[in-house]
Design a protein around this motif. Structure first.
Motif, PDB file in Angstrom:
ATOM      1  N   PHE A 113       0.845  -1.173   0.000  1.00 45.03           N
ATOM      2  CA  PHE A 113       0.000   0.000   0.000  1.00 45.03           C
ATOM      3  C   PHE A 113       0.892   1.238   0.000  1.00 45.03           C
ATOM      4  O   PHE A 113       1.816   1.333   0.810  1.00 45.03           O
ATOM      5  CB  PHE A 113      -0.919   0.004   1.220  1.00 45.03           C
ATOM      6  N   PRO A 114       0.645   2.179  -0.887  1.00 46.92           N
ATOM      7  CA  PRO A 114       1.500   3.378  -0.945  1.00 46.92           C
ATOM      8  C   PRO A 114       1.349   4.225   0.299  1.00 46.92           C
ATOM      9  O   PRO A 114       0.368   4.115   1.045  1.00 46.92           O
ATOM     10  CB  PRO A 114       0.976   4.112  -2.181  1.00 46.92           C
ATOM     11  N   ALA A 115       2.319   5.083   0.528  1.00 43.57           N
ATOM     12  CA  ALA A 115       2.330   5.905   1.741  1.00 43.57           C
ATOM     13  C   ALA A 115       1.101   6.780   1.858  1.00 43.57           C
ATOM     14  O   ALA A 115       0.678   7.119   2.966  1.00 43.57           O
ATOM     15  CB  ALA A 115       3.596   6.762   1.777  1.00 43.57           C
ATOM     16  N   ALA A 116       0.494   7.151   0.733  1.00 43.51           N
ATOM     17  CA  ALA A 116      -0.684   8.024   0.767  1.00 43.51           C
ATOM     18  C   ALA A 116      -1.972   7.269   1.078  1.00 43.51           C
ATOM     19  O   ALA A 116      -3.006   7.895   1.324  1.00 43.51           O
ATOM     20  CB  ALA A 116      -0.833   8.738  -0.578  1.00 43.51           C
ATOM     21  N   HIS A 117      -1.931   5.951   1.080  1.00 43.16           N
ATOM     22  CA  HIS A 117      -3.134   5.149   1.327  1.00 43.16           C
ATOM     23  C   HIS A 117      -3.592   5.316   2.777  1.00 43.16           C
ATOM     24  O   HIS A 117      -2.773   5.501   3.680  1.00 43.16           O
ATOM     25  CB  HIS A 117      -2.840   3.679   1.036  1.00 43.16           C
ATOM     26  N   GLN A 137      -5.709   8.722  10.048  1.00 43.84           N
ATOM     27  CA  GLN A 137      -6.918   7.931   9.811  1.00 43.84           C
ATOM     28  C   GLN A 137      -6.890   6.609  10.582  1.00 43.84           C
ATOM     29  O   GLN A 137      -7.661   5.701  10.287  1.00 43.84           O
ATOM     30  CB  GLN A 137      -7.097   7.662   8.316  1.00 43.84           C
ATOM     31  N   GLY A 138      -6.020   6.532  11.577  1.00 43.13           N
ATOM     32  CA  GLY A 138      -5.927   5.299  12.354  1.00 43.13           C
ATOM     33  C   GLY A 138      -5.358   4.147  11.554  1.00 43.13           C
ATOM     34  O   GLY A 138      -5.770   2.994  11.723  1.00 43.13           O
ATOM     35  N   GLY A 139      -4.390   4.482  10.672  1.00 43.03           N
ATOM     36  CA  GLY A 139      -3.847   3.488   9.758  1.00 43.03           C
ATOM     37  C   GLY A 139      -3.063   2.387  10.439  1.00 43.03           C
ATOM     38  O   GLY A 139      -2.777   2.419  11.635  1.00 43.03           O
ATOM     39  N   SER A 173       5.885   1.234   9.924  1.00 47.21           N
ATOM     40  CA  SER A 173       6.206   1.976   8.714  1.00 47.21           C
ATOM     41  C   SER A 173       6.936   3.263   9.067  1.00 47.21           C
ATOM     42  O   SER A 173       7.020   3.660  10.242  1.00 47.21           O
ATOM     43  CB  SER A 173       4.916   2.325   7.961  1.00 47.21           C
ATOM     44  N   ASP A 174       7.433   3.952   8.066  1.00 49.24           N
ATOM     45  CA  ASP A 174       8.078   5.238   8.292  1.00 49.24           C
ATOM     46  C   ASP A 174       7.100   6.250   8.886  1.00 49.24           C
ATOM     47  O   ASP A 174       7.506   7.177   9.588  1.00 49.24           O
ATOM     48  CB  ASP A 174       8.648   5.786   6.974  1.00 49.24           C
ATOM     49  N   ILE A 199      -0.344  -5.947   6.525  1.00 45.63           N
ATOM     50  CA  ILE A 199      -0.669  -5.336   5.240  1.00 45.63           C
ATOM     51  C   ILE A 199       0.535  -5.435   4.299  1.00 45.63           C
ATOM     52  O   ILE A 199       0.676  -4.668   3.360  1.00 45.63           O
ATOM     53  CB  ILE A 199      -1.135  -3.872   5.389  1.00 45.63           C
ATOM     54  N   THR A 200       1.385  -6.445   4.554  1.00 47.96           N
ATOM     55  CA  THR A 200       2.559  -6.660   3.718  1.00 47.96           C
ATOM     56  C   THR A 200       2.586  -8.041   3.089  1.00 47.96           C
ATOM     57  O   THR A 200       3.484  -8.350   2.308  1.00 47.96           O
ATOM     58  CB  THR A 200       3.849  -6.477   4.528  1.00 47.96           C
ATOM     59  N   GLY A 201       1.616  -8.889   3.401  1.00 51.11           N
ATOM     60  CA  GLY A 201       1.597 -10.232   2.835  1.00 51.11           C
ATOM     61  C   GLY A 201       0.256 -10.898   3.045  1.00 51.11           C
ATOM     62  O   GLY A 201      -0.294 -10.867   4.146  1.00 51.11           O
TER      63      GLY A 201
END
Length: 333
Positions: A161-165, A172-174, A205-206, A231-233
């Motif tokens: 998922f891109p950083a903007a997602h 957004q509580g990502g 994540s960063d 969210i990586t596999g």
């Protein structure tokens, strides 16, 4: 509300709102009468798509609409406190998507408001309303596999998922935990209740949200829960419940399963299948039906998705976030 039809309002117009509304319009005892978005054009397009008579370009108008029996809140979970609180404060009943809120403090505020107003409130944990999941719980409660020793469940999406997602956005509580991890945590709670101890590790994540999290939940009975989200596999999204006299395996899609297999000591495996009459496995109609049943019965919460259980799940998610070092903007240090 009358005996034949419950009038729904839908707050938000994204994918989950569309999926829920599509199920509602096929239910003979439900009527979608209004939709709201922060943009009127979005609300109008949604209303046109599903034949909804009223479209609002603000949340307040929907909250004040006295022709609405219950509002389905389908915003990102970072907005649940504000959206559900607005509706409850205006006297509306509410079904609120999960994760219920960002944290247990916000969840407690919503539950307190609903109880103060005497309004119905339920978390949209559709897994708890799924007929096959309810059958599994009944078997476990009846001692089919003896005393529960271990619960394992995982939910992973392939990404990336891109950083903007939104899944990477702290505002957004990502992260994996609140979007995906709420399912395995809730599954463990369904069978064992709130754990007494939580241990967790994560890859962040960063941006500071969790990309992958694993947690070990412990109960005073000695039972353990092993839960994982990512969210990586992509994973099998499977689950297993092991007891002192057997095991239940859900090979895939544990929160909306097509089947599970009961293994009992000294017996052949027994497969339980979803009833085709219950609709497709993606159907959200079972939670809608439970809301409408409760409203007609004059209940302010559902015994299938009790508010105290929702609060307990949020406390566990808080504990996991504390262990892995994830904090969202605006939360106290």
């Amino acid at each position: 509300m009358d005996a034949k039809s419950v009038r729904w309002g839908v707050l938000a117009t994204g994918g989950i709102a569309a999926a829920f509304t599509a199920d509602l319009v096929d239910m003979p005892d439900a009527e979608v009468v209004a939709v709201a978005s922060r943009r009127e054009d979005s609300a109008r397009a949604f209303a046109d798509r599903f034949g909804v008579p009223r479209a609002y370009g603000d949340w307040e108008s929907l909250a004040r609409d006295e022709d609405v029996d219950v509002v389905y809140v389908a915003t990102p979970h970072s907005a649940h406190r504000a959206a559900a609180g607005l509706c409850l404060g205006a006297g509306r009943n509410v079904l609120c998507e999960k994760a219920f809120t960002l944290n247990s403090r916000e969840a407690g505020e919503l539950v307190g408001l609903a109880r103060e107003r005497g309004s119905f409130l339920m978390e949209a944990m559709w897994m708890y309303c799924n007929p096959l999941v309810r059958r599994l719980k009944a078997l476990v409660d009846d001692g089919a596999i003896g005393e529960v020793r271990t619960v394992q469940a995982d939910f992973g999406l392939e990404g990336p998922f891109p950083a903007a997602h939104r899944l990477r956005d702290p505002a957004q509580g990502g992260g994996a935990l609140l979007d995906l991890g709420v399912y395995p945590v809730s599954f463990a709670h369904l069978l064992l209740g709130e754990p007494s101890e939580v241990t967790a590790r994560a890859v962040l994540s960063d941006e500071g949200v969790d990309l992958q999290t694993g947690a070990l939940l412990s109960w005073e009975s000695g039972a353990l829960g092993l839960v994982h989200c990512s969210i990586t596999g992509g994973t099998s999204v499977g689950a297993s419940v092991t007891g002192s006299r057997g095991r239940i395996d859900i090979p895939d899609g544990f929160f909306h399963p097509e089947r599970f297999v009961l293994h009992r000591d000294g017996r052949d495996p027994q497969e339980f299948l979803a009833d085709p009459a219950d609709g497709p496995r993606s159907s959200l109609r079972h939670e809608a039906a439970e809301v409408m049943r409760a409203l007609r019965a004059g209940e302010t919460e559902s015994p299938l998705v009790p508010l105290d259980g929702t609060l307990a799940v949020m406390r566990t998610l808080d504990a996991v976030r504390e262990r892995i070092g994830v904090r969202y903007p605006g939360e106290a240090a």
